[in-house]
Design an enzyme around this catalytic site. Structure first.
Site, mmCIF file in Angstrom:
data_model
loop_
_atom_site.group_PDB
_atom_site.id
_atom_site.type_symbol
_atom_site.label_atom_id
_atom_site.label_comp_id
_atom_site.label_asym_id
_atom_site.label_seq_id
_atom_site.Cartn_x
_atom_site.Cartn_y
_atom_site.Cartn_z
ATOM 1 N N SER B 145 0.854 -1.197 0.000
ATOM 2 C CA SER B 145 0.000 0.000 0.000
ATOM 3 C C SER B 145 0.884 1.240 0.000
ATOM 4 O O SER B 145 2.010 1.205 0.517
ATOM 5 C CB SER B 145 -0.880 0.007 1.247
ATOM 6 O OG SER B 145 -1.474 1.280 1.416
ATOM 7 N N TYR B 158 -1.335 0.506 10.538
ATOM 8 C CA TYR B 158 -1.497 -0.136 9.229
ATOM 9 C C TYR B 158 -0.311 0.213 8.317
ATOM 10 O O TYR B 158 0.299 -0.664 7.690
ATOM 11 C CB TYR B 158 -2.807 0.341 8.588
ATOM 12 C CG TYR B 158 -3.033 -0.191 7.194
ATOM 13 C CD1 TYR B 158 -3.435 -1.510 6.985
ATOM 14 C CD2 TYR B 158 -2.844 0.630 6.079
ATOM 15 C CE1 TYR B 158 -3.642 -1.993 5.709
ATOM 16 C CE2 TYR B 158 -3.047 0.146 4.794
ATOM 17 C CZ TYR B 158 -3.446 -1.166 4.613
ATOM 18 O OH TYR B 158 -3.640 -1.645 3.349
#
Lengths: 467, 253
Positions: B145, B158
């Site tokens: 990501s 995250y």
């Protein structure tokens, strides 16, 4: 200072893990690579193959994955390359030659041509081995007259998956012989082969060149005139569209007699030299070949060809192997590599041939000159590629957007006409189409199951296509 | 086998519930892929997608896979390979986004996210890599990501798991050079979907389908890193080099 690389021979003699690709440099896979230096060593490889099987590999000129065996053993045969030119009646048209699997056409020509002999068939490169020539049942510019390579083989020694060595030929276990011809190396390891080499009058060719303004003209020239020539091929510009679609340069010829060759050849009619004049650089960035550069190249090439020329003397490398003058030319396509698409469709399917050429031209794929040829009769081999009809071969950079679906669509057109693609060039055909392209596939499988029921001989091509 | 235009014939998805992974498999099945093997926490939830791929001509198999149990990963991956022969591509797709405020209040939940996103991905990737080495080929697609490129105050748990995963995947890719296998890192930006439902989209927000299109195009081109959308590559080159203070203001939501 960089470390001194070890002696190549020392590295190659022992098994090592290496990534291999075909000539197109796409989809690399790793194998345990062995390079035996003698026929005895070559024979020892098969019984000691890996659980993922074994495959023989020659000079790696197959474009796709036909000479790869991921996770298994690959035996490079190129050091097993001895050959003998047999004595023959001077009145005979041909002379028998027995060559080990790794002998290349390049090496053979250096010995044959000075003795007034040629190979029965040569593809567009002389860097192919005798083993590879059999596995792909290669063809050349003389297919319309002389057929493919295996039609000139009188016998060969094949090591089967269980280690047994058999001698086969068109009259000795013909079933296995013809399954081996064009069998992509999957019936066993070819150890050596005996084939008939034609005599030639000189090392020069008498070449006629015709420039054709469009597809109709080149097809007409070939259909009406090929029979008068031993060798014939057309280079076609696939970047040209509109009225120029299919514009081509057709070159046809035959070997010159000693008298005819004398003005160019000098005192020795069989003088032969063939070398590499230049090498492609080791690294080429993506996109060197783009629409502009390729279009410009093709334009220049078309314009420089004479509209009509007769009886020009050319050397063997110029006429047969022009690309071999640039070493490693496959690198000019950059790190993404390229693929070659070659198909044959029967005579009478000219409308489809035209449609395919128009679609390729309209797709804007950057393709250098493609090769167009009329094939003669097929041989009895179930997986042999050539069949009567038109064959077209073209190179395309692998990274082109939409290339996969485009070629899938064109494959359907080929299949609908009863045509096929060449397995030695293939790197992407839809597996479901293969039984339609090669309707005798099951016949071939039956022979392969007889000699290799446990699938000890495997390739990435056989995995991908489920052969 | 993978072909010259990047199409594969078999795929293993770990984290079969991932919308991005499913969109990728849609495209693979539309091409050459005829074998789909799905590992997921809840395999019953996968029946609709499995039916879709079967209708398209693929064989679909699924098995229970727990990202939080690294000890089970090698056996699970081995079983998938043994049952289906060569696996041309494996997708590491599992992961949790979580909510930073929840993590701030519940360190154990934060550690669980790290265990799934990073620790689990490490063991699962290595399990796949060992099989790839044996078969001599394979593409490991790792869903990273842009959040891992530079951690943000509002999702740094995250982000840090993806940063670790991204670094791991790059290193693994380099370690696999010469083995016939390769690692492709996918770095999507904000993706509309179940995972981000109710969240305010970031600039250059995208969809699972668009990410999948970018992945398929990148595979054909032999890319090692695929940004989705592509514009995020230059954007994050700038973002990564901004002074901390400026980054804090730019990334504040």
């Amino acid at each position: 200072m960089p470390p001194t690389p070890p002696e190549p021979a020392a590295v190659l003699a022992r098994p090592h893990t290496a990534e291999l690709t075909g000539w197109g440099r796409t989809a690399p896979t790793a194998s345990d690579v062995r390079r035996p230096t003698s026929a005895t060593e070559l024979q020892r490889a098969l019984p000691n193959g890996s659980p993922r099987g074994l495959l023989a590999r020659g000079l790696g000129r197959g474009y796709g994955d036909c000479a790869q065996n991921s996770g298994g053993t690959v035996v490079e045969t190129t050091d097993v390359d001895a050959f003998t030119i047999h004595d023959a009646d001077p009145a005979s048209d041909t002379v028998l030659v027995t060559a080990e699997a790794g002998a290349s056409i390049d090496r053979l020509l250096h010995a044959l041509v000075p003795q007034g002999l040629f190979v029965p068939v040569t593809p567009g490169t002389r860097y192919v081995t005798v083993g590879g020539a059999i596995a792909a049942d290669i063809h050349g510019k003389n297919h319309h007259r002389k057929g493919s390579w295996c039609q000139h083989v009188t016998s060969l020694h094949l090591q089967l998956a269980d280690g047994e060595v058999v001698e086969i030929g068109p009259d000795r276990d013909p079933e296995l012989f013809w399954a081996t011809a064009g069998g992509m190396g999957l019936t066993g390891v070819v150890l050596d082969a005996t084939f008939a080499c034609p005599r030639i009058g000189s090392s020069r060719l008498l070449v006629d060149t015709d420039r054709a303004a469009d597809l109709d003209e080149v097809l007409e020239l070939m259909a009406s005139g090929d029979h008068a020539y031993d060798y014939s091929v057309a280079w076609i510009d696939l970047m040209a569209g509109g009225r120029a679609t299919g514009r081509s340069v057709l070159t046809r010829g035959r070997f010159a007699t000693a008298e005819e060759a004398a003005p160019a050849a000098g005192p020795d009619p069989y003088a032969y030299s063939a070398g590499v004049l230049a090498s492609a650089p080791p690294f080429v960035p993506d996109g060197l070949l783009n629409k502009l550069t390729v279009r410009a190249f093709n334009e220049l090439w078309f314009r420089k060809a004479p509209v009509r020329r007769r009886d020009e003397l050319q050397t063997i490398p110029t006429f047969f192997h022009p690309l071999d003058m640039v070493g490693g030319w496959n690198r000019i396509y950059g790190p993404q590599g390229f693929l070659q698409w070659q198909f044959v469709i029967p005579f009478g399917a000219e409308a489809t041939l035209r449609r395919i050429i128009e679609e390729l031209s309209a797709s804007g794929c950057t393709s250098f000159l493609a090769v167009l040829k009329a094939f003669g009769e097929a041989d009895p081999a179930p997986l042999s590629f050539p069949a009567p009809g038109w064959t077209l071969a073209l190179d395309i950079p692998a990274g082109v957007r939409g290339l996969g679906p485009l070629l899938d669509r064109l494959d359907e057109l080929v299949v609908a006409e009863g045509g096929r693609v060449y397995l030695a060039k293939d790197s992407r055909v839809r597996p479901e189409l293969v039984p339609q392209m090669y309707p005798r596939l099951d016949e071939w499988r039956a022979v392969r199951n007889r000699v290799d029921p446990q699938r000890r001989i495997r390739s990435d091509l056989s995995r991908r296509l489920g052969l | 086998m993978r072909d010259a235009v990047g199409a594969v014939q078999s795929v293993l998805v770990l984290g079969g519930g991932s919308e991005i992974a499913q969109a990728i498999v849609d495209r693979l099945v539309g091409g050459r892929c005829r074998t789909v093997v799905l590992g997921a926490r809840d395999i019953t939830a996968l029946s609709p997608v499995a039916a879709r791929w079967q209708a398209a001509g693929a064989t679909v198999d699924s098995f229970a896979f727990d990202a939080l149990d690294p000890a089970s990963h090698q056996a699970a991956v081995d079983a998938a390979f043994d049952a289906h022969g060569d696996i041309d591509m494996a997708i590491i797709a599992f992961g949790v986004l979580g909510d930073q405020a929840t993590f701030d209040a519940d360190p154990v939940a934060a550690a669980d996210a790290a265990r799934a996103n990073y620790v689990g991905a490490v063991s699962a990737s290595l399990a796949v890599a060992s099989r790839f080495r044996t078969q001599g080929h394979g593409t490991l697609l790792v869903l990273s990501s842009v959040a891992g490129v530079r951690a943000r105050a509002d999702n740094y748990v995250y982000g840090s798991t993806k940063a670790g995963l991204d670094a791991f995947a790059q290193g693994l890719g380099d370690a696999l050079v010469g083995t016939g296998s390769r690692v492709v890192v996918v770095r999507p930006g904000f993706v509309h979907g179940r995972m981000t439902e109710g969240m305010q989209p970031a600039p250059f927000a995208t969809t699972p389908d668009k990410v999948a299109d970018a992945v398929v195009a990148g595979l054909a081109k032999g890319r090692e890193v695929i940004w989705a959308p592509a514009v995020l590559a230059p954007v994050f080159t700038v973002m990564r080099n901004l002074p901390r203070g400026v980054w804090r203001r730019v990334s504040a939501r």
